[in-house]
Design a protein around this motif. Structure first.
Motif, PDB file in Angstrom:
ATOM      1  N   UNK A   1       0.620  -3.386   1.626  1.00 48.67           N
ATOM      2  CA  UNK A   1       1.592  -2.300   1.566  1.00 48.67           C
ATOM      3  C   UNK A   1       0.872  -0.983   1.832  1.00 48.67           C
ATOM      4  N   UNK A   2       1.348  -0.251   2.798  1.00 48.33           N
ATOM      5  CA  UNK A   2       0.690   0.993   3.182  1.00 48.33           C
ATOM      6  C   UNK A   2       1.389   2.195   2.573  1.00 48.33           C
ATOM      7  N   UNK A   3       1.293   2.289   1.256  1.00 51.64           N
ATOM      8  CA  UNK A   3       1.828   3.431   0.521  1.00 51.64           C
ATOM      9  C   UNK A   3       0.723   3.979  -0.365  1.00 51.64           C
ATOM     10  N   UNK A   4       0.598   5.299  -0.465  1.00 51.60           N
ATOM     11  CA  UNK A   4      -0.432   5.857  -1.334  1.00 51.60           C
ATOM     12  C   UNK A   4      -0.207   5.428  -2.788  1.00 51.60           C
ATOM     13  N   UNK A   5      -1.261   5.000  -3.438  1.00 50.92           N
ATOM     14  CA  UNK A   5      -1.182   4.626  -4.846  1.00 50.92           C
ATOM     15  C   UNK A   5      -0.616   3.246  -5.108  1.00 50.92           C
ATOM     16  N   UNK A   6      -0.237   2.507  -4.073  1.00 53.83           N
ATOM     17  CA  UNK A   6       0.384   1.198  -4.256  1.00 53.83           C
ATOM     18  C   UNK A   6      -0.544   0.105  -3.753  1.00 53.83           C
ATOM     19  N   UNK A   7      -1.084  -0.678  -4.667  1.00 57.82           N
ATOM     20  CA  UNK A   7      -1.983  -1.771  -4.292  1.00 57.82           C
ATOM     21  C   UNK A   7      -1.209  -3.090  -4.362  1.00 57.82           C
ATOM     22  N   UNK A   8      -0.277  -3.249  -3.426  1.00 54.86           N
ATOM     23  CA  UNK A   8       0.600  -4.414  -3.379  1.00 54.86           C
ATOM     24  C   UNK A   8       0.599  -4.997  -1.976  1.00 54.86           C
ATOM     25  N   UNK A   9       1.007  -6.259  -1.897  1.00 54.59           N
ATOM     26  CA  UNK A   9       1.233  -6.932  -0.618  1.00 54.59           C
ATOM     27  C   UNK A   9       2.731  -7.197  -0.497  1.00 54.59           C
TER      28      UNK A   9
END
Length: 129
Positions: free
Chosen positions: A114-122
C-alpha cells in the motif's frame, strides 16, 4: 425431513440477508448510501488510485491508516468509483502479518504494498483496477 431442513436453512438465509443489509446492500449500493448508513469515507478528500475508500462503522478507515491511528491486523474497505458507484472490495493486511499469499483478483503473485504515508499494509482488490 423437510421440517428439519427448513429449521436449519431458514435461519441461515435470514442471517445472510441481515448481513447484506448491515453492510449497505449489494453491489448496487452507492457511496452516498454507505455514508448515510455510517460508513467512514473521509478518504474522499483525495481519491486514492482513482477510487474512494469507505470503512464500516467503528472499523479503521484509510484516514486512520494515514494518521497512524490503527494497528489493526486487517482492514476491509468498500471501494467506489469517482461517480460514487460501487466498484468492489479492497482487503488490507498489516505487512508484518503478510505471508506471501497471492492476490488472484489482481492477477498478482502477491498482495501489493500500500503506497500511503504511514500505512504499512498490503492490499488485494476484489474488483477491476
Amino acid at each position: 425431513m423437510f421440517l428439519r431442513m427448513s429449521l436449519f436453512v431458514l435461519p441461515l438465509v435470514l442471517a445472510v440477508a441481515a448481513a447484506g443489509t448491515a453492510l449497505g446492500g449489494g453491489n448496487g449500493s452507492t457511496m452516498a448510501h454507505a455514508q448515510a448508513t455510517g460508513w467512514d469515507c473521509r478518504s474522499q478528500i483525495g481519491a486514492i488510485g482513482g477510487y474512494y475508500h469507505c470503512a464500516p462503522p467503528g472499523k479503521p478507515s484509510v484516514w486512520n491508516l494515514i494518521a497512524g491511528d490503527t494497528d489493526a491486523a486487517s482492514v476491509e474497505l468498500r471501494v467506489f468509483n469517482l461517480d460514487g458507484s460501487f466498484a468492489g472490495i479492497e482487503s488490507l493486511i498489516r505487512a508484518d502479518l503478510y505471508g506471501g499469499q497471492p492476490c488472484p483478483q489482481d492477477n498478482l503473485d502477491e498482495w501489493a504494498l500500500l503506497e500511503l504515508p504511514g500505512a504499512d499494509y498490503r492490499a488485494c482488490h476484489r474488483f477491476d483496477t
